[in-house]
Design a protein around this motif. Structure first.
Motif, PDB file in Angstrom:
ATOM      1  N   GLY A 140     -10.010 -42.001  14.595  1.00 56.83           N
ATOM      2  CA  GLY A 140     -10.078 -41.844  15.985  1.00 56.83           C
ATOM      3  C   GLY A 140      -9.621 -40.278  16.711  1.00 56.83           C
ATOM      4  O   GLY A 140     -10.400 -39.397  16.148  1.00 56.83           O
ATOM      5  N   LEU A 141      -8.978 -40.431  17.514  1.00 57.59           N
ATOM      6  CA  LEU A 141      -8.759 -39.244  18.232  1.00 57.59           C
ATOM      7  C   LEU A 141      -7.984 -37.974  17.743  1.00 57.59           C
ATOM      8  O   LEU A 141      -8.663 -36.830  17.917  1.00 57.59           O
ATOM      9  N   PRO A 142      -7.289 -38.158  16.647  1.00 60.60           N
ATOM     10  CA  PRO A 142      -7.063 -37.217  15.836  1.00 60.60           C
ATOM     11  C   PRO A 142      -8.071 -36.287  15.303  1.00 60.60           C
ATOM     12  O   PRO A 142      -8.115 -35.003  15.145  1.00 60.60           O
ATOM     13  N   PHE A 143      -8.858 -36.891  14.804  1.00 61.38           N
ATOM     14  CA  PHE A 143     -10.050 -36.086  14.357  1.00 61.38           C
ATOM     15  C   PHE A 143     -10.934 -35.471  15.512  1.00 61.38           C
ATOM     16  O   PHE A 143     -11.423 -34.078  15.322  1.00 61.38           O
ATOM     17  N   LYS A 144     -11.253 -36.084  16.607  1.00 64.66           N
ATOM     18  CA  LYS A 144     -11.833 -35.303  17.570  1.00 64.66           C
ATOM     19  C   LYS A 144     -10.902 -34.074  18.229  1.00 64.66           C
ATOM     20  O   LYS A 144     -11.530 -33.073  18.419  1.00 64.66           O
ATOM     21  N   PHE A 145      -9.404 -34.361  18.111  1.00 64.96           N
ATOM     22  CA  PHE A 145      -8.578 -33.227  18.573  1.00 64.96           C
ATOM     23  C   PHE A 145      -8.956 -32.258  17.385  1.00 64.96           C
ATOM     24  O   PHE A 145      -8.631 -30.851  17.743  1.00 64.96           O
ATOM     25  N   ALA A 146      -8.999 -32.444  16.290  1.00 67.82           N
ATOM     26  CA  ALA A 146      -9.360 -31.414  15.111  1.00 67.82           C
ATOM     27  C   ALA A 146     -10.394 -30.500  15.581  1.00 67.82           C
ATOM     28  O   ALA A 146     -10.619 -29.424  15.206  1.00 67.82           O
ATOM     29  N   LEU A 147     -11.642 -31.342  15.802  1.00 64.57           N
ATOM     30  CA  LEU A 147     -12.876 -30.441  16.350  1.00 64.57           C
ATOM     31  C   LEU A 147     -12.880 -29.842  17.175  1.00 64.57           C
ATOM     32  O   LEU A 147     -13.220 -28.629  17.470  1.00 64.57           O
ATOM     33  N   LEU A 148     -11.729 -29.967  18.349  1.00 68.23           N
ATOM     34  CA  LEU A 148     -11.618 -29.393  19.465  1.00 68.23           C
ATOM     35  C   LEU A 148     -10.843 -28.253  19.202  1.00 68.23           C
ATOM     36  O   LEU A 148     -11.109 -27.135  19.861  1.00 68.23           O
ATOM     37  N   ALA A 149      -9.923 -28.383  18.228  1.00 69.04           N
ATOM     38  CA  ALA A 149      -8.863 -27.305  17.915  1.00 69.04           C
ATOM     39  C   ALA A 149      -9.982 -26.048  17.304  1.00 69.04           C
ATOM     40  O   ALA A 149      -9.809 -24.770  17.372  1.00 69.04           O
ATOM     41  N   LEU A 150     -11.058 -26.756  16.245  1.00 72.44           N
ATOM     42  CA  LEU A 150     -11.720 -25.685  15.547  1.00 72.44           C
ATOM     43  C   LEU A 150     -12.692 -24.997  16.360  1.00 72.44           C
ATOM     44  O   LEU A 150     -12.688 -23.644  16.542  1.00 72.44           O
ATOM     45  N   CYS A 151     -13.202 -25.436  17.766  1.00 75.03           N
ATOM     46  CA  CYS A 151     -13.900 -25.020  18.669  1.00 75.03           C
ATOM     47  C   CYS A 151     -13.128 -23.906  19.441  1.00 75.03           C
ATOM     48  O   CYS A 151     -13.403 -22.881  19.752  1.00 75.03           O
ATOM     49  N   LEU A 152     -11.757 -24.468  19.781  1.00 79.31           N
ATOM     50  CA  LEU A 152     -11.081 -23.602  20.630  1.00 79.31           C
ATOM     51  C   LEU A 152     -10.713 -22.206  19.639  1.00 79.31           C
ATOM     52  O   LEU A 152     -10.773 -20.714  20.132  1.00 79.31           O
ATOM     53  N   LEU A 153     -10.606 -22.349  18.390  1.00 77.51           N
ATOM     54  CA  LEU A 153     -10.153 -21.163  17.559  1.00 77.51           C
ATOM     55  C   LEU A 153     -11.565 -20.070  17.375  1.00 77.51           C
ATOM     56  O   LEU A 153     -11.303 -18.992  17.497  1.00 77.51           O
ATOM     57  N   CYS A 154     -12.563 -20.924  17.477  1.00 78.96           N
ATOM     58  CA  CYS A 154     -13.860 -20.189  17.347  1.00 78.96           C
ATOM     59  C   CYS A 154     -13.946 -19.415  18.488  1.00 78.96           C
ATOM     60  O   CYS A 154     -14.714 -18.258  18.238  1.00 78.96           O
ATOM     61  N   PHE A 155     -13.869 -20.067  19.370  1.00 79.83           N
ATOM     62  CA  PHE A 155     -14.195 -19.416  20.820  1.00 79.83           C
ATOM     63  C   PHE A 155     -13.116 -18.196  21.019  1.00 79.83           C
ATOM     64  O   PHE A 155     -13.650 -16.953  21.323  1.00 79.83           O
ATOM     65  N   ALA A 156     -12.028 -18.481  20.645  1.00 80.88           N
ATOM     66  CA  ALA A 156     -10.904 -17.173  20.771  1.00 80.88           C
ATOM     67  C   ALA A 156     -11.358 -16.283  19.787  1.00 80.88           C
ATOM     68  O   ALA A 156     -11.256 -15.001  20.166  1.00 80.88           O
ATOM     69  N   ALA A 157     -11.881 -16.546  18.469  1.00 81.41           N
ATOM     70  CA  ALA A 157     -12.023 -15.594  17.572  1.00 81.41           C
ATOM     71  C   ALA A 157     -13.270 -14.796  18.022  1.00 81.41           C
ATOM     72  O   ALA A 157     -13.444 -13.270  17.539  1.00 81.41           O
ATOM     73  N   ALA A 158     -14.239 -15.292  18.819  1.00 77.55           N
ATOM     74  CA  ALA A 158     -15.312 -14.561  19.345  1.00 77.55           C
ATOM     75  C   ALA A 158     -15.087 -13.630  20.515  1.00 77.55           C
ATOM     76  O   ALA A 158     -15.624 -12.671  20.632  1.00 77.55           O
ATOM     77  N   VAL A 159     -14.388 -14.216  21.429  1.00 80.79           N
ATOM     78  CA  VAL A 159     -13.911 -13.675  22.920  1.00 80.79           C
ATOM     79  C   VAL A 159     -12.951 -12.559  22.843  1.00 80.79           C
ATOM     80  O   VAL A 159     -13.054 -11.546  23.393  1.00 80.79           O
TER      81      VAL A 159
END
Length: 363
Positions: A140-159
């Motif tokens: 459920g939601l924990p897995f989607k929050f994991a994907l969101l966390a991955l995207c946030l960290l990728c975004f920060a690593a790039a920006v």
């Protein structure tokens, strides 16, 4: 209203009801289609990594995903709410996650050698498949929050490196702090212990994974990338730029310069490259020369080169080596924290002095 108009309205209402029923029966397939559509959509719309529109687009996607998942978390156990947003928000989340993961796959693919990029792309593919498996759906939601966390960290690593103007361990740790901050703040504000775990545990696991990947040099050094790298007999700086000399035959069109290098006495081996870096970027890269020995690759030389950003085609630079032996060689371009940006292989053969014709081309 005429009977014909009423009939058309009723037909439209029945079709909408049929579509809603079909969506409820095929939610998994629809979600997967939205996820794939996000990948295709982003391939068509991706811009430069340092473009303000690209950065704003990512921030907007992350905000919408965060809002939707937070809403879904707070409404767990409550009766379903009516309205198009509540009916379609799960598909919207899948679409935006697909778009973001595709965007970061493109950025990471450009920022490292195929080996590292392939590992990252394989990881993303596994995430896409796992996201549609019943076992992972049950998370459920924990897995989607994991994907969101991955995207946030990728975004920060790039920006974050774009704003700081350099890469390195300190900049990477700052990026991880910035990327983790939104979900960490959300987790601490939640009153329910279960809801807090649904946010903070996935964030912690993804953050540990990112730091471990950095330790093993798996995280490519975004926003840097190498559009081109080649081996040459000569590199000369001119008023217009650079002039490259090689003797590659026309039929070896897949080689960048002289990757089959015939070294006559007194020759130097030149490596020419272009490094893309954002505007106002100032950093240093390392050219590492390796020769293959019976026991594996052996480092022969390291040349530091200062780079700057702003050129659309990338910063142009070169290095050379005059002391070498025949064999198989590899040159890696790395950041100062030993993350690989690109590499090139070439075969070096010692040949006697003889007349030859070098082809010159501008760069």
């Amino acid at each position: 209203m005429s009977s014909r108009a009423l009939q058309l309205v009723e037909q439209f209402r029945l079709r909408c009801a049929a579509l809603r029923l079909r969506y409820s029966q095929s939610e998994r397939a629809v979600a997967l289609a939205f996820f794939a559509a996000g990948f295709v959509f982003d391939i068509l719309t991706v811009g430069r990594i340092d473009a303000w529109l690209t950065i704003a687009q990512q921030a907007a996607y992350l905000a919408v995903i965060g809002f939707a998942l937070t809403q879904m978390l707070l409404e767990e156990g409550a009766p379903p709410r009516e309205g198009w947003w509540f009916r379609w928000r799960s598909a919207v989340v899948h679409f935006l996650l697909g778009a973001l993961l595709n965007l970061y796959a493109i950025f990471f693919f450009k920022s490292s050698s195929l080996l590292v990029s392939f590992s990252f792309l394989s990881f993303l593919l596994l995430l896409v498949l796992a996201n549609e498996m019943p076992r992972f759906k049950a998370l459920g939601l924990p897995f989607k929050f994991a994907l969101l966390a991955l995207c946030l960290l990728c975004f920060a690593a790039a920006v974050v490196p774009i704003f700081v103007g350099s890469t390195g361990l300190g900049v990477f740790l700052l990026s991880m702090t910035v990327g983790a901050a939104p979900l960490a703040a959300l987790g601490w504000r939640l009153r329910s212990r279960g809801a807090r775990r649904s946010v903070l545990v996935p964030l912690g696991l993804v953050l540990i994974g990112f730091l471990t990947a950095y330790l093993f040099r798996v995280i490519p050094p975004v926003p840097l990338s190498i559009p081109y790298i080649g081996i040459y007999h000569g590199v000369e700086r001119t008023a217009e730029g650079f002039r490259l000399s090689h003797e590659r035959p026309w039929w070896r069109f897949w080689h960048n310069g002289d990757q089959s290098f015939a070294a006559q006495p007194g020759d130097r081996v030149y490596v020419f490259f272009r490094v893309f870096s954002p505007a106002n970027f100032s950093d240093q890269v390392l050219l590492r020369w390796y020769r293959r020995l019976p026991g594996g690759w052996a480092l022969q030389d390291t040349i530091p080169i200062r780079i700057g950003g702003g050129r659309e085609e990338g910063f142009r630079g070169y290095g050379f080596k005059g002391n070498f032996e025949p064999g198989t060689w590899k040159i890696q371009v790395e950041t100062t924290d030993a993350r690989e940006i690109g590499r090139i292989y070439f075969e070096l053969e010692a040949v006697p002095a003889s007349p030859r014709v070098l082809v010159e081309e501008p760069a």
